[in-house]
Write a protein that holds these residues in place. Structure first.
Motif, mmCIF file in Angstrom:
data_model
loop_
_atom_site.group_PDB
_atom_site.id
_atom_site.type_symbol
_atom_site.label_atom_id
_atom_site.label_comp_id
_atom_site.label_asym_id
_atom_site.label_seq_id
_atom_site.Cartn_x
_atom_site.Cartn_y
_atom_site.Cartn_z
ATOM 1 N N LEU A 14 0.827 -1.206 0.000
ATOM 2 C CA LEU A 14 0.000 0.000 0.000
ATOM 3 C C LEU A 14 0.864 1.260 0.000
ATOM 4 C CD1 LEU A 14 -3.103 0.484 0.141
ATOM 5 C CD2 LEU A 14 -2.836 0.744 2.614
ATOM 6 N N GLY A 15 0.466 2.230 -0.824
ATOM 7 C CA GLY A 15 1.113 3.538 -0.798
ATOM 8 C C GLY A 15 0.539 4.390 0.327
ATOM 9 N N THR A 16 1.280 5.411 0.728
ATOM 10 C CA THR A 16 0.898 6.183 1.918
ATOM 11 C C THR A 16 0.591 7.647 1.610
ATOM 12 O OG1 THR A 16 3.259 6.521 2.327
ATOM 13 C CG2 THR A 16 2.197 4.702 3.507
ATOM 14 N N PRO A 67 10.920 2.426 0.638
ATOM 15 C CA PRO A 67 11.086 3.806 0.149
ATOM 16 C C PRO A 67 11.022 3.828 -1.374
ATOM 17 C CG PRO A 67 12.828 3.226 1.690
ATOM 18 C CD PRO A 67 12.103 1.961 1.371
ATOM 19 N N ASN A 68 10.621 4.974 -1.873
ATOM 20 C CA ASN A 68 10.193 5.062 -3.259
ATOM 21 C C ASN A 68 10.800 6.334 -3.867
ATOM 22 O OD1 ASN A 68 8.416 5.917 -5.288
ATOM 23 N ND2 ASN A 68 6.582 5.340 -4.150
ATOM 24 N N THR A 69 11.244 6.234 -5.116
ATOM 25 C CA THR A 69 11.793 7.432 -5.769
ATOM 26 C C THR A 69 10.717 8.136 -6.604
ATOM 27 O OG1 THR A 69 12.576 6.200 -7.693
ATOM 28 C CG2 THR A 69 14.132 6.447 -5.868
ATOM 29 N N LEU A 94 14.306 -0.612 -2.150
ATOM 30 C CA LEU A 94 13.978 0.616 -2.860
ATOM 31 C C LEU A 94 12.995 0.348 -3.986
ATOM 32 C CD1 LEU A 94 14.843 3.696 -3.208
ATOM 33 C CD2 LEU A 94 15.974 2.828 -5.256
ATOM 34 N N LYS A 95 11.882 1.070 -3.967
ATOM 35 C CA LYS A 95 11.011 1.069 -5.142
ATOM 36 C C LYS A 95 11.565 2.135 -6.085
ATOM 37 C CE LYS A 95 6.847 2.340 -7.276
ATOM 38 N NZ LYS A 95 5.447 2.641 -7.337
ATOM 39 N N LEU A 96 12.008 1.679 -7.257
ATOM 40 C CA LEU A 96 12.668 2.584 -8.197
ATOM 41 C C LEU A 96 11.683 3.050 -9.267
ATOM 42 C CD1 LEU A 96 15.268 3.910 -9.236
ATOM 43 C CD2 LEU A 96 15.731 1.795 -10.504
ATOM 44 N N GLU A 97 11.428 4.359 -9.255
ATOM 45 C CA GLU A 97 10.637 4.988 -10.309
ATOM 46 C C GLU A 97 11.532 5.981 -11.028
ATOM 47 O OE1 GLU A 97 6.320 5.427 -8.066
ATOM 48 O OE2 GLU A 97 6.912 6.993 -9.459
ATOM 49 N N VAL A 98 11.636 5.853 -12.342
ATOM 50 C CA VAL A 98 12.247 6.900 -13.173
ATOM 51 C C VAL A 98 11.177 7.226 -14.215
ATOM 52 C CG1 VAL A 98 14.170 7.588 -14.640
ATOM 53 C CG2 VAL A 98 14.547 5.898 -12.834
ATOM 54 N N ALA A 153 -1.867 0.090 -15.140
ATOM 55 C CA ALA A 153 -2.271 1.244 -15.956
ATOM 56 C C ALA A 153 -1.494 2.432 -15.386
ATOM 57 C CB ALA A 153 -3.772 1.458 -15.838
ATOM 58 N N PRO A 154 -1.535 3.582 -16.068
ATOM 59 C CA PRO A 154 -0.800 4.734 -15.530
ATOM 60 C C PRO A 154 -1.216 5.073 -14.080
ATOM 61 C CG PRO A 154 -1.407 5.146 -17.787
ATOM 62 C CD PRO A 154 -2.080 3.848 -17.399
ATOM 63 N N ILE A 155 -0.243 5.538 -13.334
ATOM 64 C CA ILE A 155 -0.430 5.870 -11.915
ATOM 65 C C ILE A 155 -1.631 6.799 -11.745
ATOM 66 C CG2 ILE A 155 0.619 7.055 -9.921
ATOM 67 C CD1 ILE A 155 3.379 6.237 -11.079
ATOM 68 N N GLY A 156 -2.479 6.466 -10.810
ATOM 69 C CA GLY A 156 -3.576 7.363 -10.448
ATOM 70 C C GLY A 156 -4.796 7.295 -11.344
ATOM 71 N N THR A 157 -4.737 6.471 -12.411
ATOM 72 C CA THR A 157 -5.885 6.445 -13.333
ATOM 73 C C THR A 157 -6.998 5.522 -12.862
ATOM 74 O OG1 THR A 157 -4.921 4.649 -14.651
ATOM 75 C CG2 THR A 157 -4.442 6.920 -15.357
ATOM 76 N N ALA A 183 0.391 0.074 -9.700
ATOM 77 C CA ALA A 183 -0.193 1.293 -10.279
ATOM 78 C C ALA A 183 -1.374 1.040 -11.207
ATOM 79 C CB ALA A 183 0.846 2.121 -11.025
ATOM 80 N N GLY A 184 -2.302 1.980 -11.135
ATOM 81 C CA GLY A 184 -3.445 1.970 -12.048
ATOM 82 C C GLY A 184 -4.623 1.144 -11.577
ATOM 83 N N ILE A 185 -4.457 0.469 -10.458
ATOM 84 C CA ILE A 185 -5.573 -0.351 -9.966
ATOM 85 C C ILE A 185 -6.622 0.574 -9.352
ATOM 86 C CG2 ILE A 185 -6.169 -2.001 -8.142
ATOM 87 C CD1 ILE A 185 -3.703 -3.562 -8.963
ATOM 88 N N VAL A 202 0.010 -7.120 -5.349
ATOM 89 C CA VAL A 202 -0.343 -5.859 -6.015
ATOM 90 C C VAL A 202 0.066 -4.696 -5.110
ATOM 91 C CG1 VAL A 202 -2.285 -6.784 -7.344
ATOM 92 C CG2 VAL A 202 -2.704 -5.835 -5.089
ATOM 93 N N LEU A 203 0.419 -3.601 -5.769
ATOM 94 C CA LEU A 203 0.754 -2.365 -5.053
ATOM 95 C C LEU A 203 -0.212 -1.283 -5.523
ATOM 96 C CD1 LEU A 203 4.345 -0.790 -4.872
ATOM 97 C CD2 LEU A 203 2.251 0.474 -4.555
ATOM 98 N N LEU A 204 -0.840 -0.617 -4.596
ATOM 99 C CA LEU A 204 -1.792 0.438 -4.977
ATOM 100 C C LEU A 204 -1.821 1.527 -3.917
ATOM 101 C CD1 LEU A 204 -4.789 -0.131 -3.261
ATOM 102 C CD2 LEU A 204 -4.396 -2.225 -4.520
ATOM 103 N N ASN A 205 -2.277 2.667 -4.330
ATOM 104 C CA ASN A 205 -2.357 3.817 -3.435
ATOM 105 C C ASN A 205 -3.646 4.602 -3.653
ATOM 106 O OD1 ASN A 205 0.112 6.327 -2.467
ATOM 107 N ND2 ASN A 205 -2.038 6.280 -2.015
ATOM 108 N N THR A 206 -3.786 5.197 -4.851
ATOM 109 C CA THR A 206 -4.883 6.123 -5.101
ATOM 110 C C THR A 206 -6.255 5.497 -4.831
ATOM 111 O OG1 THR A 206 -3.494 7.082 -6.830
ATOM 112 C CG2 THR A 206 -5.808 7.730 -6.821
ATOM 113 N N ALA A 207 -6.434 4.253 -5.228
ATOM 114 C CA ALA A 207 -7.760 3.626 -5.116
ATOM 115 C C ALA A 207 -8.237 3.572 -3.670
ATOM 116 C CB ALA A 207 -7.727 2.223 -5.704
#
Ligand SMILES: CC(=O)[C@@H](O)[C@H](O)COP(=O)(O)O
Length: 256
Positions: A14-16, A67-69, A94-98, A153-157, A183-185, A202-207
């Motif tokens: 889960l994202g925070t 931790p997440n970039t 590390l969760k790596l986002e570029v 799907a794209p983050i936050g969609t 992402a995208g869930i 699964v990893l999700l935050n926005t939902a």
């Protein structure tokens, strides 16, 4: 589930970010039963005092931190952020986002592979946020990643699983690599579908964070992830074109 040699009880990460309040965040985390929380150094530590309160809250939840970039758009930025996160959180995970594109927030897969190699050589255990591309996945594994996190799907969609074929192919090509849809869930049914494909988590935050009732939604995702995993292990039937009676008929009733 084992990730980088660590046994994790729950298959929900889960994202925070973006919760209406710290108390709701804490209740949602508890309701979700999440085994791992992602935390973005850049987003959450903008103001020192708030940052410290936030770390205190997260630490009190007794859940493993990833931790997440988030928000990094270059290899240099991601590597520097990762090194700061290691100092702050005392973990090599590390969760790596570029991020490569501002509209879709899709990963810059070239930068991702480069950053993954640099960070792995520096002792990090990298969870790369990637696409479902098989060649990129192969390169990430060559760079030292032992977990892959393709997007749904794209983050936050909240669109769910945009490319089920691609996700299924990835699963088939890497049967022994832990795979996490990230992402995208948008709904619990999306999470269940990912788990039914054989994904490890699964990893999700926005939902959850943006739901009308984040705590109830967190509980719903917990159930969905468990249901999807149980269904996968129970070996679901294959869809077929022709109808097949589920109630076999022996003889005919005589109405005479
Ligand atoms: C929290 C985190 O790591 C995000 O960057 C992640 O990708 C979640 O995406 P959603 O908000 O679409 O669930």
């Amino acid at each position: 589930m084992e990730l980088y040699g660590v046994e994790i009880d729950s298959r929900l990460l889960l994202g925070t970010a973006q919760y209406p309040s710290p108390a709701i965040l804490a209740d949602a985390v508890r309701a979700s039963g999440a085994g791992i929380l992602t935390v973005s150094l850049r987003r959450e530590s903008g103001r020192l005092r708030e940052g410290q309160d936030f770390w205190g809250l997260i630490a009190g939840l007794n859940v493993k931190v990833l931790p997440n970039t988030a928000g990094c758009h270059s290899v240099k930025e991601a590597v520097t952020t990762a090194q700061m996160a290691r100092e702050v959180f005392g973990t090599n995970w590390l969760k790596l986002e570029v991020i490569g594109d501002a509209d879709t927030l899709q990963p810059d897969v070239f930068g991702l592979v480069e950053a993954a190699r640099i960070l792995t050589e520096d002792g990090f255990e990298v969870f790369p946020y990637t696409t479902e591309d098989l060649v990129v996945a192969e390169r990430l594994i060559e760079a030292g990643c032992k977990v892959l996190m393709p997007w749904g799907a794209p983050i936050g969609t909240g669109m769910g699983l945009n490319n089920v074929y691609g996700l299924r192919s990835l699963r088939a090509h890497f049967p022994d690599v832990p795979l996490v849809v990230d992402a995208g869930i948008g709904k619990p049914s999306h999470a269940a579908a990912a788990m039914e494909l054989g994904y490890d988590a699964v990893l999700l935050n926005t939902a959850v964070a943006k739901a009308g009732d984040p705590v109830a939604m967190a509980g719903a995702f917990k159930l969905a992830v468990e249901a999807g995993r149980t269904a996968y292990l129970a070996d679901p039937i294959e869809p077929r074109d022709m109808a097949a009676p589920s109630t076999p008929v022996f003889g005919r009733a005589s109405l005479a």
